[in-house]
Design a protein around this motif. Structure first.
Motif, PDB file in Angstrom:
ATOM      1  N   ARG A 169       0.825  -1.210   0.000  1.00  0.00           N
ATOM      2  CA  ARG A 169       0.000   0.000   0.000  1.00  0.00           C
ATOM      3  C   ARG A 169       0.859   1.261   0.000  1.00  0.00           C
ATOM      4  O   ARG A 169       0.509   2.268  -0.622  1.00  0.00           O
ATOM      5  CB  ARG A 169      -0.927   0.009   1.222  1.00  0.00           C
ATOM      6  N   ALA A 170       1.987   1.207   0.719  1.00  0.00           N
ATOM      7  CA  ALA A 170       2.873   2.374   0.810  1.00  0.00           C
ATOM      8  C   ALA A 170       3.790   2.512  -0.392  1.00  0.00           C
ATOM      9  O   ALA A 170       4.431   3.546  -0.567  1.00  0.00           O
ATOM     10  CB  ALA A 170       3.704   2.294   2.086  1.00  0.00           C
ATOM     11  N   GLY A 171       3.870   1.470  -1.217  1.00  0.00           N
ATOM     12  CA  GLY A 171       4.857   1.486  -2.283  1.00  0.00           C
ATOM     13  C   GLY A 171       6.269   1.592  -1.733  1.00  0.00           C
ATOM     14  O   GLY A 171       7.142   2.221  -2.329  1.00  0.00           O
ATOM     15  N   PHE A 172       6.487   0.976  -0.584  1.00  0.00           N
ATOM     16  CA  PHE A 172       7.761   1.096   0.137  1.00  0.00           C
ATOM     17  C   PHE A 172       8.898   0.527  -0.706  1.00  0.00           C
ATOM     18  O   PHE A 172       8.816  -0.617  -1.188  1.00  0.00           O
ATOM     19  CB  PHE A 172       7.642   0.346   1.461  1.00  0.00           C
ATOM     20  N   GLN A 173       9.955   1.295  -0.892  1.00  0.00           N
ATOM     21  CA  GLN A 173      11.118   0.870  -1.670  1.00  0.00           C
ATOM     22  C   GLN A 173      12.377   1.074  -0.830  1.00  0.00           C
ATOM     23  O   GLN A 173      13.125   2.034  -1.021  1.00  0.00           O
ATOM     24  CB  GLN A 173      11.191   1.641  -2.990  1.00  0.00           C
ATOM     25  N   PRO A 174      12.635   0.195   0.107  1.00  0.00           N
ATOM     26  CA  PRO A 174      13.786   0.355   0.985  1.00  0.00           C
ATOM     27  C   PRO A 174      15.091  -0.042   0.307  1.00  0.00           C
ATOM     28  O   PRO A 174      15.092  -0.600  -0.799  1.00  0.00           O
ATOM     29  CB  PRO A 174      13.470  -0.595   2.139  1.00  0.00           C
ATOM     30  N   ARG A 175      16.164   0.230   0.987  1.00  0.00           N
ATOM     31  CA  ARG A 175      17.488  -0.144   0.470  1.00  0.00           C
ATOM     32  C   ARG A 175      17.616  -1.651   0.361  1.00  0.00           C
ATOM     33  O   ARG A 175      18.155  -2.176  -0.612  1.00  0.00           O
ATOM     34  CB  ARG A 175      18.570   0.409   1.407  1.00  0.00           C
ATOM     35  N   GLU A 176      17.137  -2.375   1.372  1.00  0.00           N
ATOM     36  CA  GLU A 176      17.252  -3.832   1.369  1.00  0.00           C
ATOM     37  C   GLU A 176      16.052  -4.478   0.679  1.00  0.00           C
ATOM     38  O   GLU A 176      14.971  -3.901   0.595  1.00  0.00           O
ATOM     39  CB  GLU A 176      17.378  -4.361   2.806  1.00  0.00           C
ATOM     40  N   HIS A 177      16.273  -5.674   0.201  1.00  0.00           N
ATOM     41  CA  HIS A 177      15.201  -6.464  -0.393  1.00  0.00           C
ATOM     42  C   HIS A 177      14.370  -7.088   0.730  1.00  0.00           C
ATOM     43  O   HIS A 177      14.916  -7.583   1.717  1.00  0.00           O
ATOM     44  CB  HIS A 177      15.795  -7.563  -1.271  1.00  0.00           C
ATOM     45  N   LEU A 178      13.042  -7.069   0.582  1.00  0.00           N
ATOM     46  CA  LEU A 178      12.152  -7.600   1.603  1.00  0.00           C
ATOM     47  C   LEU A 178      11.582  -8.946   1.190  1.00  0.00           C
ATOM     48  O   LEU A 178      11.100  -9.115   0.066  1.00  0.00           O
ATOM     49  CB  LEU A 178      11.000  -6.626   1.857  1.00  0.00           C
ATOM     50  N   ARG A 179      11.610  -9.897   2.136  1.00  0.00           N
ATOM     51  CA  ARG A 179      11.047 -11.233   1.905  1.00  0.00           C
ATOM     52  C   ARG A 179      10.217 -11.630   3.124  1.00  0.00           C
ATOM     53  O   ARG A 179      10.685 -11.526   4.263  1.00  0.00           O
ATOM     54  CB  ARG A 179      12.156 -12.252   1.668  1.00  0.00           C
ATOM     55  N   PHE A 180       9.001 -12.067   2.870  1.00  0.00           N
ATOM     56  CA  PHE A 180       8.092 -12.508   3.926  1.00  0.00           C
ATOM     57  C   PHE A 180       7.818 -14.003   3.750  1.00  0.00           C
ATOM     58  O   PHE A 180       7.652 -14.473   2.616  1.00  0.00           O
ATOM     59  CB  PHE A 180       6.789 -11.711   3.873  1.00  0.00           C
ATOM     60  N   THR A 181       7.754 -14.730   4.867  1.00  0.00           N
ATOM     61  CA  THR A 181       7.650 -16.185   4.780  1.00  0.00           C
ATOM     62  C   THR A 181       6.648 -16.729   5.794  1.00  0.00           C
ATOM     63  O   THR A 181       6.480 -16.178   6.889  1.00  0.00           O
ATOM     64  CB  THR A 181       9.014 -16.843   5.033  1.00  0.00           C
ATOM     65  N   TRP A 182       6.021 -17.836   5.398  1.00  0.00           N
ATOM     66  CA  TRP A 182       5.097 -18.560   6.269  1.00  0.00           C
ATOM     67  C   TRP A 182       5.507 -20.031   6.244  1.00  0.00           C
ATOM     68  O   TRP A 182       5.586 -20.645   5.173  1.00  0.00           O
ATOM     69  CB  TRP A 182       3.655 -18.375   5.787  1.00  0.00           C
ATOM     70  N   TRP A 183       5.770 -20.591   7.431  1.00  0.00           N
ATOM     71  CA  TRP A 183       6.400 -21.911   7.535  1.00  0.00           C
ATOM     72  C   TRP A 183       5.387 -23.012   7.809  1.00  0.00           C
ATOM     73  O   TRP A 183       4.427 -22.821   8.556  1.00  0.00           O
ATOM     74  CB  TRP A 183       7.446 -21.908   8.655  1.00  0.00           C
ATOM     75  N   GLY A 184       5.649 -24.181   7.231  1.00  0.00           N
ATOM     76  CA  GLY A 184       4.841 -25.357   7.493  1.00  0.00           C
ATOM     77  C   GLY A 184       5.511 -26.278   8.502  1.00  0.00           C
ATOM     78  O   GLY A 184       6.729 -26.240   8.698  1.00  0.00           O
ATOM     79  N   ALA A 185       4.699 -27.116   9.139  1.00  0.00           N
ATOM     80  CA  ALA A 185       5.157 -28.180  10.040  1.00  0.00           C
ATOM     81  C   ALA A 185       6.059 -27.677  11.165  1.00  0.00           C
ATOM     82  O   ALA A 185       6.908 -28.424  11.653  1.00  0.00           O
ATOM     83  CB  ALA A 185       5.859 -29.287   9.252  1.00  0.00           C
ATOM     84  N   GLU A 186       5.845 -26.449  11.611  1.00  0.00           N
ATOM     85  CA  GLU A 186       6.596 -25.967  12.772  1.00  0.00           C
ATOM     86  C   GLU A 186       6.259 -26.779  14.005  1.00  0.00           C
ATOM     87  O   GLU A 186       7.133 -27.089  14.820  1.00  0.00           O
ATOM     88  CB  GLU A 186       6.288 -24.477  12.998  1.00  0.00           C
ATOM     89  N   GLU A 187       4.988 -27.134  14.136  1.00  0.00           N
ATOM     90  CA  GLU A 187       4.536 -27.841  15.330  1.00  0.00           C
ATOM     91  C   GLU A 187       5.079 -29.268  15.405  1.00  0.00           C
ATOM     92  O   GLU A 187       4.978 -29.923  16.444  1.00  0.00           O
ATOM     93  CB  GLU A 187       3.005 -27.860  15.382  1.00  0.00           C
TER      94      GLU A 187
END
Length: 332
Positions: A169-187
């Motif tokens: 929404r912000a069109g955020f363009q930071p210096r670093e590359h952003l990666r978001f993750t959702w993990w399986g079988a943590e439990e």
């Protein structure tokens, strides 16, 4: 968060080789990753001006709660849970991925096999930033089989998702590359995150400047706990809470028991937030945070009552804002 895990301590980056052997034991018969989704069209609006760290957006808690309600309905339609190997987990992943694809992220699903079933990690990259400087934020998406897992860990998953959508929404363009993750079988023993780290190339692993973990951030009788694994990341979170006038404590209950462990053992700086699980809140903690002394931070931990009514909205709101603050600050 798994019920019982041995406490893990830092090891040198080279120790990831040993982690690969452990992954081989935990993750028999690894399956090739699904092809990356076709990159969706760019967000129509022109990107906003660069946002300074102190201008990280307020994350609307109502939006985070809406994601939790969706996870609850998914569990209700799929046997009451969102556990590894069950249809509720894949439905949860598909919901998160659809939101991210529509917002302009490039997503891919990483497959692995464990305990006789296929598991899935979801990885979402925001276009732009230095590919050799990657900041990651993640949460486990699976529940235990005994309940829908709304605090553990719908809260972390929903807050990471809403922060990613705020980036778009912000069109955020930071210096670093952003990666978001959702993990399986943590439990089942942090399987998905271990698999991900073990299958990184040395160059990809070295490119990760930090991994931020969010596991149980809306406990109904909450504490405010900050990981102390990396001084810089710890300071970012503690400074945020100091600005709110909310005291924090060092996180110890979940040390080594969530998805930051594999990254830490590989030499990646890690940090994160936690509001408590089955440990009992002390009188001193109740005096500074409110809530009920002598009761667990989360009385529904790993139980069928871990529903949307098992979440403290104030804690969820504060931790979601802290998450966004950390992403904006560290990525710049």
């Amino acid at each position: 968060m798994p019920l019982r895990r041995a406490r893990l301590r830092s090891r040198p980056a080279a120790a990831v080789l040993a982690g690969g052997l452990l992954t081989a034991l935990l993750v028999p018969g690894a399956v090739a990753a699904e092809p990356a989704a076709t990159a969706p069209a760019a967000v129509e609006a022109a990107p906003a001006a660069r946002v300074a760290p102190e201008q990280a957006p307020d994350i609307p808690v109502a939006n985070v709660q809406a994601h939790l309600a969706r996870f609850q309905s998914i569990a209700a339609a799929n046997g009451g849970n969102r556990a590894h190997g069950r249809p509720g987990y894949r439905a949860s992943l598909d919901y998160v991925r659809q939101q991210l694809d529509a917002a302009g992220f490039t997503t891919r699903v990483q497959q692995f096999s464990t305990f006789g079933s296929i598991g899935y990690n979801l990885v979402a990259d925001w276009p732009g930033g230095d590919p050799n400087q990657v900041l990651m934020a993640g949460a486990h998406l699976d529940s235990v089989s005994s309940g829908p897992g709304i605090n553990d860990n719908g809260t972390g998953s929903a807050a990471v998702l809403e922060t990613a959508l705020a980036v778009a929404r912000a069109g955020f363009q930071p210096r670093e590359h952003l990666r978001f993750t959702w993990w399986g079988a943590e439990e089942l023993g942090l399987v998905g995150s271990r698999y991900y780290v073990a299958n990184l190339s040395s160059a990809d692993r070295a490119a990760i400047t930090g991994y931020l973990n969010f596991d149980m951030i809306g406990s109904p009788n909450p504490g405010y706990f900050v990981y102390d694994d990396d001084p810089q990341i710890e300071k970012v979170f503690k400074d945020f809470y100091a600005g709110l006038g909310v005291p924090t404590e060092i996180e110890t209950e979940g040390d080594g028991r969530s998805d930051h462990a594999a990254f830490k053992n590989a030499g990646v700086p890690v940090g994160g937030l936690f509001t408590g699980a089955s440990r009992t809140k002390s009188a001193a903690q109740a005096a500074k945070w409110g809530g009920t002394a002598g009761q667990p931070f989360d009385r529904c931990y790993h139980s069928s009552c871990d529903t949307t009514s098992n979440v403290n909205s104030t804690a969820l709101d504060r931790n979601s804002d802290a998450l966004a603050h950390a992403v904006w600050t560290l990525a710049e």
